[in-house]
Design an enzyme around this catalytic site. Structure first.
Site, PDB file in Angstrom:
ATOM      1  N   ARG A 127       0.966  -1.144  -0.039  1.00 51.35           N
ATOM      2  CA  ARG A 127      -0.309  -0.169  -0.161  1.00 51.35           C
ATOM      3  C   ARG A 127       1.157   1.575  -0.078  1.00 51.35           C
ATOM      4  O   ARG A 127       2.066   1.652   0.988  1.00 51.35           O
ATOM      5  CB  ARG A 127      -1.086   0.026   1.317  1.00 51.35           C
ATOM      6  CG  ARG A 127      -1.803   1.532   1.434  1.00 51.35           C
ATOM      7  CD  ARG A 127      -3.308   1.012   2.123  1.00 51.35           C
ATOM      8  NE  ARG A 127      -2.691   1.374   3.412  1.00 51.35           N
ATOM      9  CZ  ARG A 127      -3.039   1.174   4.537  1.00 51.35           C
ATOM     10  NH1 ARG A 127      -4.657   1.291   4.667  1.00 51.35           N
ATOM     11  NH2 ARG A 127      -2.721   1.016   5.921  1.00 51.35           N
ATOM     12  N   ARG A 158       2.456   5.034   4.167  1.00 51.15           N
ATOM     13  CA  ARG A 158       2.575   5.169   5.646  1.00 51.15           C
ATOM     14  C   ARG A 158       3.899   4.330   6.873  1.00 51.15           C
ATOM     15  O   ARG A 158       4.380   3.612   6.517  1.00 51.15           O
ATOM     16  CB  ARG A 158       0.903   4.470   5.754  1.00 51.15           C
ATOM     17  CG  ARG A 158      -0.152   5.749   5.752  1.00 51.15           C
ATOM     18  CD  ARG A 158      -1.445   4.764   6.098  1.00 51.15           C
ATOM     19  NE  ARG A 158      -1.743   4.505   6.835  1.00 51.15           N
ATOM     20  CZ  ARG A 158      -2.293   3.911   7.831  1.00 51.15           C
ATOM     21  NH1 ARG A 158      -3.848   4.204   6.649  1.00 51.15           N
ATOM     22  NH2 ARG A 158      -3.316   3.451   8.864  1.00 51.15           N
TER      23      ARG A 158
HETATM   24  P1  AMP Z   1      -6.599   4.079   9.785  1.00 49.50           P
HETATM   25  O1  AMP Z   1      -5.386   4.913   9.081  1.00 49.50           O
HETATM   26  O2  AMP Z   1      -7.636   4.139  10.764  1.00 49.50           O
HETATM   27  O3  AMP Z   1      -5.372   2.730   9.964  1.00 49.50           O
HETATM   28  O4  AMP Z   1      -5.460   4.837  11.654  1.00 49.50           O
HETATM   29  C1  AMP Z   1      -4.055   4.984  11.976  1.00 49.50           C
HETATM   30  C2  AMP Z   1      -4.329   4.489  13.577  1.00 49.50           C
HETATM   31  O5  AMP Z   1      -4.591   5.367  14.049  1.00 49.50           O
HETATM   32  C3  AMP Z   1      -3.924   3.365  14.086  1.00 49.50           C
HETATM   33  O6  AMP Z   1      -2.524   2.828  14.455  1.00 49.50           O
HETATM   34  C4  AMP Z   1      -4.237   4.134  15.145  1.00 49.50           C
HETATM   35  O7  AMP Z   1      -3.103   4.727  16.106  1.00 49.50           O
HETATM   36  C5  AMP Z   1      -4.870   5.585  15.652  1.00 49.50           C
HETATM   37  N1  AMP Z   1      -6.225   5.162  15.824  1.00 49.50           N
HETATM   38  C6  AMP Z   1      -7.626   5.991  14.278  1.00 49.50           C
HETATM   39  N2  AMP Z   1      -9.046   5.732  14.621  1.00 49.50           N
HETATM   40  C7  AMP Z   1      -8.334   5.260  16.079  1.00 49.50           C
HETATM   41  C8  AMP Z   1      -9.393   4.569  16.759  1.00 49.50           C
HETATM   42  N3  AMP Z   1     -10.461   4.938  16.323  1.00 49.50           N
HETATM   43  N4  AMP Z   1      -9.544   4.521  18.361  1.00 49.50           N
HETATM   44  C9  AMP Z   1      -7.544   4.367  18.720  1.00 49.50           C
HETATM   45  N5  AMP Z   1      -7.037   4.749  17.289  1.00 49.50           N
HETATM   46  C10 AMP Z   1      -7.050   4.742  16.505  1.00 49.50           C
END
Ligand code: AMP
Length: 221
Positions: A127, A158
């Site tokens: 990705r 990322r």
């Molecule tokens: P994502 O882009 O949804 O994969 O989120 C990236 C990172 O942001 C995750 O690995 C968490 O560290 C944090 N994060 C995003 N959404 C949440 C959530 N709902 N609760 C807790 N941490 C979150």
């Protein structure tokens, strides 16, 4: 009366891609807590400074922080008809907070994208994200140039898509987020979709699932 959609599923299941598409088709905001947190880190806000190390480790930031972000976002005028939530809720406590946040009569449709662990690791390692327009791209692995197919912008990985962080994120998913399926499974508005299909096939299945559940729960879309 709003109809909010939750895209559920492990990291790499295609939540972001599908949530963006769905939000565009329905003309409602795409609300990604991951994007909001990354933006806070990039802009160097006090929140960003607090959460940067957590994001880099693949663990979850606190339920209070993300629930506050979502609460604030849902009060904005453009969220009145509904939003597509991507990456929230991620724990049972967050799902309970979301139920509390929703007004009486607001509908919640939960779409769970299921993908095997082996596929997730493969997808996450390929990705890339366009630094200019945010498009999510899967590298072909054939040495093709790493530029965005939409805008020719530079692609970046990322920082939490590195292999060691991916393993931690999948473990966190199993521990904290998979139990959410039990929380939602009994609801009429919960649907599982095979996320291993092509993006177009998944988008079609998601649209069908939403139409079907909207009919069951008495929404017109
Ligand atoms: P994502 O882009 O949804 O994969 O989120 C990236 C990172 O942001 C995750 O690995 C968490 O560290 C944090 N994060 C995003 N959404 C949440 C959530 N709902 N609760 C807790 N941490 C979150």
């Amino acid at each position: 009366m709003a109809c909010h959609i939750v895209m559920l599923g492990p990291p790499g299941a295609g939540k972001g891609t599908q949530a963006k598409r769905l939000a565009a088709v329905r003309g409602v905001p795409h609300v990604s807590t991951g994007d909001m947190l990354r933006e806070a880190v990039q802009s160097g806000t006090p929140l960003g400074r607090r959460v940067q190390a957590v994001l880099d480790s693949g663990r979850l930031v606190s339920d209070e922080i993300v629930a506050d972000l979502v609460r604030e976002r849902l009060t904005r005028a453009d969220a009145r008809a509904g939003v597509v939530l991507d990456g929230f809720p991620r724990t049972v406590a967050q799902a309970q907070a979301l139920d509390t946040l929703l007004g009486n009569g607001d509908a919640l449709v939960i779409v769970d994208l299921a993908v095997s662990a082996a596929d997730l690791i493969r997808r996450l390692s390929r990705r890339r994200v366009c630094a200019a327009c945010g498009t999510i791209v899967a590298l072909a692995g054939d040495g093709s140039p790493e530029v965005c197919p939409q805008c020719s912008g530079a692609l970046a990985q990322r920082s939490d898509d590195r292999e060691e962080v991916v393993r931690e994120r999948l473990a966190v998913y199993e521990r904290s987020t998979a139990p959410l399926v039990d929380y939602y499974r009994e609801r009429e508005s919960y649907r599982t979709i095979d996320g291993a299909q092509s993006p177009d096939a998944v988008a079609g299945a998601v649209a069908d699932a939403i139409d079907e559940t909207a009919a069951v729960i008495g929404q017109d879309r």
